[in-house]
Design an enzyme around this catalytic site. Structure first.
Site, PDB file in Angstrom:
ATOM      1  N   LYS A 299       3.850   0.711   3.235  1.00  0.00           N
ATOM      2  CA  LYS A 299       2.693   1.189   4.009  1.00  0.00           C
ATOM      3  C   LYS A 299       1.976   0.030   4.707  1.00  0.00           C
ATOM      4  O   LYS A 299       1.628   0.119   5.877  1.00  0.00           O
ATOM      5  CB  LYS A 299       1.694   1.932   3.093  1.00  0.00           C
ATOM      6  CG  LYS A 299       2.308   3.087   2.330  1.00  0.00           C
ATOM      7  CD  LYS A 299       1.291   3.801   1.459  1.00  0.00           C
ATOM      8  CE  LYS A 299       0.640   2.925   0.389  1.00  0.00           C
ATOM      9  NZ  LYS A 299       1.604   2.384  -0.605  1.00  0.00           N
TER      10      LYS A 299
ATOM     11  N   ARG B  80      -6.614   8.123  -2.126  1.00  0.00           N
ATOM     12  CA  ARG B  80      -5.677   8.044  -3.258  1.00  0.00           C
ATOM     13  C   ARG B  80      -5.944   9.107  -4.305  1.00  0.00           C
ATOM     14  O   ARG B  80      -5.217   9.159  -5.307  1.00  0.00           O
ATOM     15  CB  ARG B  80      -5.815   6.675  -3.909  1.00  0.00           C
ATOM     16  CG  ARG B  80      -4.652   5.718  -3.626  1.00  0.00           C
ATOM     17  CD  ARG B  80      -4.992   4.433  -4.316  1.00  0.00           C
ATOM     18  NE  ARG B  80      -3.905   3.565  -4.602  1.00  0.00           N
ATOM     19  CZ  ARG B  80      -3.605   2.484  -3.882  1.00  0.00           C
ATOM     20  NH1 ARG B  80      -4.250   2.210  -2.786  1.00  0.00           N
ATOM     21  NH2 ARG B  80      -2.642   1.687  -4.290  1.00  0.00           N
TER      22      ARG B  80
ATOM     23  N   ARG C 296       7.385  -8.938  -3.555  1.00  0.00           N
ATOM     24  CA  ARG C 296       6.365  -9.086  -2.500  1.00  0.00           C
ATOM     25  C   ARG C 296       5.604 -10.407  -2.648  1.00  0.00           C
ATOM     26  O   ARG C 296       5.209 -10.806  -3.727  1.00  0.00           O
ATOM     27  CB  ARG C 296       5.375  -7.924  -2.573  1.00  0.00           C
ATOM     28  CG  ARG C 296       4.190  -8.096  -1.626  1.00  0.00           C
ATOM     29  CD  ARG C 296       3.420  -6.811  -1.414  1.00  0.00           C
ATOM     30  NE  ARG C 296       3.147  -6.072  -2.622  1.00  0.00           N
ATOM     31  CZ  ARG C 296       2.785  -4.788  -2.650  1.00  0.00           C
ATOM     32  NH1 ARG C 296       2.687  -4.116  -1.516  1.00  0.00           N
ATOM     33  NH2 ARG C 296       2.556  -4.183  -3.789  1.00  0.00           N
TER      34      ARG C 296
ATOM     35  N   ARG D  76       0.953   1.377 -12.422  1.00  0.00           N
ATOM     36  CA  ARG D  76       0.613   1.684 -11.017  1.00  0.00           C
ATOM     37  C   ARG D  76       1.381   2.911 -10.535  1.00  0.00           C
ATOM     38  O   ARG D  76       0.840   3.753  -9.829  1.00  0.00           O
ATOM     39  CB  ARG D  76       0.914   0.475 -10.118  1.00  0.00           C
ATOM     40  CG  ARG D  76      -0.104  -0.641 -10.330  1.00  0.00           C
ATOM     41  CD  ARG D  76       0.287  -1.895  -9.597  1.00  0.00           C
ATOM     42  NE  ARG D  76       0.225  -1.764  -8.166  1.00  0.00           N
ATOM     43  CZ  ARG D  76       0.824  -2.595  -7.328  1.00  0.00           C
ATOM     44  NH1 ARG D  76       1.530  -3.618  -7.785  1.00  0.00           N
ATOM     45  NH2 ARG D  76       0.704  -2.429  -6.031  1.00  0.00           N
TER      46      ARG D  76
HETATM   47  P1  ADP Z   1       2.859  -0.979   0.242  1.00  0.00           P
HETATM   48  O1  ADP Z   1       1.728  -1.363   1.173  1.00  0.00           O
HETATM   49  O2  ADP Z   1       3.293   0.441   0.439  1.00  0.00           O
HETATM   50  O3  ADP Z   1       2.568  -1.294  -1.190  1.00  0.00           O
HETATM   51  P2  ADP Z   1       4.288  -3.213   1.515  1.00  0.00           P
HETATM   52  O4  ADP Z   1       4.216  -2.920   2.971  1.00  0.00           O
HETATM   53  O5  ADP Z   1       3.405  -4.291   0.985  1.00  0.00           O
HETATM   54  O6  ADP Z   1       4.129  -1.848   0.664  1.00  0.00           O
HETATM   55  O7  ADP Z   1       5.814  -3.540   1.183  1.00  0.00           O
HETATM   56  C1  ADP Z   1       6.243  -3.785  -0.149  1.00  0.00           C
HETATM   57  C2  ADP Z   1       7.313  -4.860  -0.135  1.00  0.00           C
HETATM   58  O8  ADP Z   1       8.503  -4.336   0.473  1.00  0.00           O
HETATM   59  C3  ADP Z   1       6.935  -6.103   0.668  1.00  0.00           C
HETATM   60  O9  ADP Z   1       7.462  -7.225   0.000  1.00  0.00           O
HETATM   61  C4  ADP Z   1       7.612  -5.883   2.027  1.00  0.00           C
HETATM   62  O10 ADP Z   1       7.980  -7.123   2.654  1.00  0.00           O
HETATM   63  C5  ADP Z   1       8.842  -5.086   1.650  1.00  0.00           C
HETATM   64  N1  ADP Z   1       9.206  -4.062   2.639  1.00  0.00           N
HETATM   65  C6  ADP Z   1       8.366  -3.292   3.376  1.00  0.00           C
HETATM   66  N2  ADP Z   1       9.074  -2.437   4.156  1.00  0.00           N
HETATM   67  C7  ADP Z   1      10.375  -2.674   3.882  1.00  0.00           C
HETATM   68  C8  ADP Z   1      11.606  -2.094   4.360  1.00  0.00           C
HETATM   69  N3  ADP Z   1      11.601  -1.102   5.247  1.00  0.00           N
HETATM   70  N4  ADP Z   1      12.761  -2.578   3.862  1.00  0.00           N
HETATM   71  C9  ADP Z   1      12.758  -3.582   2.927  1.00  0.00           C
HETATM   72  N5  ADP Z   1      11.650  -4.158   2.442  1.00  0.00           N
HETATM   73  C10 ADP Z   1      10.458  -3.704   2.911  1.00  0.00           C
HETATM   74  P1  AMP Z   2      -2.873  -1.625  -2.903  1.00  0.00           P
HETATM   75  O1  AMP Z   2      -3.175  -2.932  -2.247  1.00  0.00           O
HETATM   76  O2  AMP Z   2      -3.026  -0.435  -1.989  1.00  0.00           O
HETATM   77  O3  AMP Z   2      -1.554  -1.629  -3.630  1.00  0.00           O
HETATM   78  O4  AMP Z   2      -3.999  -1.422  -4.014  1.00  0.00           O
HETATM   79  C1  AMP Z   2      -4.142  -2.329  -5.085  1.00  0.00           C
HETATM   80  C2  AMP Z   2      -5.082  -1.741  -6.123  1.00  0.00           C
HETATM   81  O5  AMP Z   2      -6.389  -1.584  -5.552  1.00  0.00           O
HETATM   82  C3  AMP Z   2      -4.723  -0.371  -6.671  1.00  0.00           C
HETATM   83  O6  AMP Z   2      -3.775  -0.433  -7.723  1.00  0.00           O
HETATM   84  C4  AMP Z   2      -6.091   0.127  -7.139  1.00  0.00           C
HETATM   85  O7  AMP Z   2      -6.460  -0.492  -8.366  1.00  0.00           O
HETATM   86  C5  AMP Z   2      -7.022  -0.412  -6.068  1.00  0.00           C
HETATM   87  N1  AMP Z   2      -7.191   0.541  -4.948  1.00  0.00           N
HETATM   88  C6  AMP Z   2      -6.802   0.356  -3.660  1.00  0.00           C
HETATM   89  N2  AMP Z   2      -7.123   1.421  -2.916  1.00  0.00           N
HETATM   90  C7  AMP Z   2      -7.723   2.312  -3.755  1.00  0.00           C
HETATM   91  C8  AMP Z   2      -8.245   3.614  -3.593  1.00  0.00           C
HETATM   92  N3  AMP Z   2      -8.214   4.241  -2.405  1.00  0.00           N
HETATM   93  N4  AMP Z   2      -8.765   4.234  -4.673  1.00  0.00           N
HETATM   94  C9  AMP Z   2      -8.806   3.627  -5.872  1.00  0.00           C
HETATM   95  N5  AMP Z   2      -8.311   2.408  -6.108  1.00  0.00           N
HETATM   96  C10 AMP Z   2      -7.774   1.748  -5.053  1.00  0.00           C
END
Ligand code: ADP
Ligand code: AMP
Length: 233
Positions: free
Chosen positions: A30, A105, A144, A188
């Protein structure tokens, strides 16, 4: 003469003018896609996770409350997150829309957002659901790494930087989020299944839900997202 309708500097003339919500489990991609879409439309990327991490780094009262909760992989209470989001979307850079990543969320957050958007005169949000086999998430989450300077997202397995643990864009140091360690991934994912996944049905009922295959490459997912946003009412 330029008859294409594009401005002479070649920048995008597309307008978002709405809220887009990226919904999906942690590690689905995302944040990566929200940065791309926000850049494409010139609107802010509103990651509640990033906003909370900034509060932690600054030691604000919100950050002090959120830090232990986030370290356990649980969700921060709705009241705290909702106040933070309500303040953020009042800022002038949000006038032409924004991309939410990691918000809402919970069903309570989604219900509040619907009201908030209506109050501010926005169209109903467009929701993009990142569909992915949960088996792929552990590698994405534990691999990541984020740039300490600009927040650029890398993955040591899938999307490594050109130079070891330095950001390609600004040379910033890359770090692992404390909650990306393997032992926090389980809680998570459970929080996602219990509290966030019901939003899929919630937005489907409202006719707002669109799905992308998030297991595909970053470029392919980006294409799917743009198709949805461009085709949306
Ligand atoms: P989220 O915001 O949903 O937690 P991220 O965008 O931070 O996810 O992506 C999670 C991990 O996966 C990061 O290390 C990112 O570089 C990698 N990633 C994101 N999209 C892809 C994809 N389409 N294919 C492979 N790796 C990806
Ligand atoms: P993220 O960066 O989206 O993976 O979020 C990291 C952490 O932040 C989550 O595991 C939650 O502890 C907190 N968090 C982020 N967004 C929210 C939300 N909309 N509601 C509640 N907790 C959140």
């Amino acid at each position: 003469m330029n008859t294409s309708g594009a401005p002479p500097d070649g920048k995008s003339v597309e307008h978002l003018d709405r809220a887009v919500i990226f919904l999906g489990p942690p590690g689905a991609g995302k944040g990566t896609q929200a940065k791309e879409l926000a850049k494409h439309y010139g609107v802010p990327h509103l990651s509640t996770g990033d906003m909370l991490r900034e509060n932690i780094a600054k030691g604000t009262p919100l950050g002090i409350k959120a830090e232990p909760v986030m370290k356990r992989g649980e969700l921060v209470p709705d009241s705290l997150v909702l106040k933070m989001v309500a303040q953020r979307i009042e800022e002038p850079d949000c006038t032409h829309g924004f991309v939410f990543d990691g918000f809402p969320r919970t069903v309570a957050q989604a219900q509040y957002l619907t009201i908030l958007l209506r109050q501010h005169g926005y169209k109903p949000a467009l929701v993009v659901h990142f569909v992915i086999d949960p088996k792929l998430l552990l590698r994405r989450i534990t691999g990541r790494r984020m740039c300490k300077v600009g927040g650029e997202i890398y993955n040591i397995y899938e999307r490594p930087p050109k130079c070891d643990l330095r950001c390609d864009h600004d040379g910033g140091e890359l770090e692992q989020r404390p909650d990306d360690r393997e032992e926090i991934v389980g809680p998570r994912l459970q929080a996602y299944e219990r509290q966030t996944e019901p939003l899929v049905a919630y937005y489907r009922r409202l006719g707002r839900l669109h799905e992308v295959n998030a297991a595909k490459s970053v470029d392919e997912v980006k294409r799917q997202v743009l198709d949805i946003v461009r085709g949306a009412r």
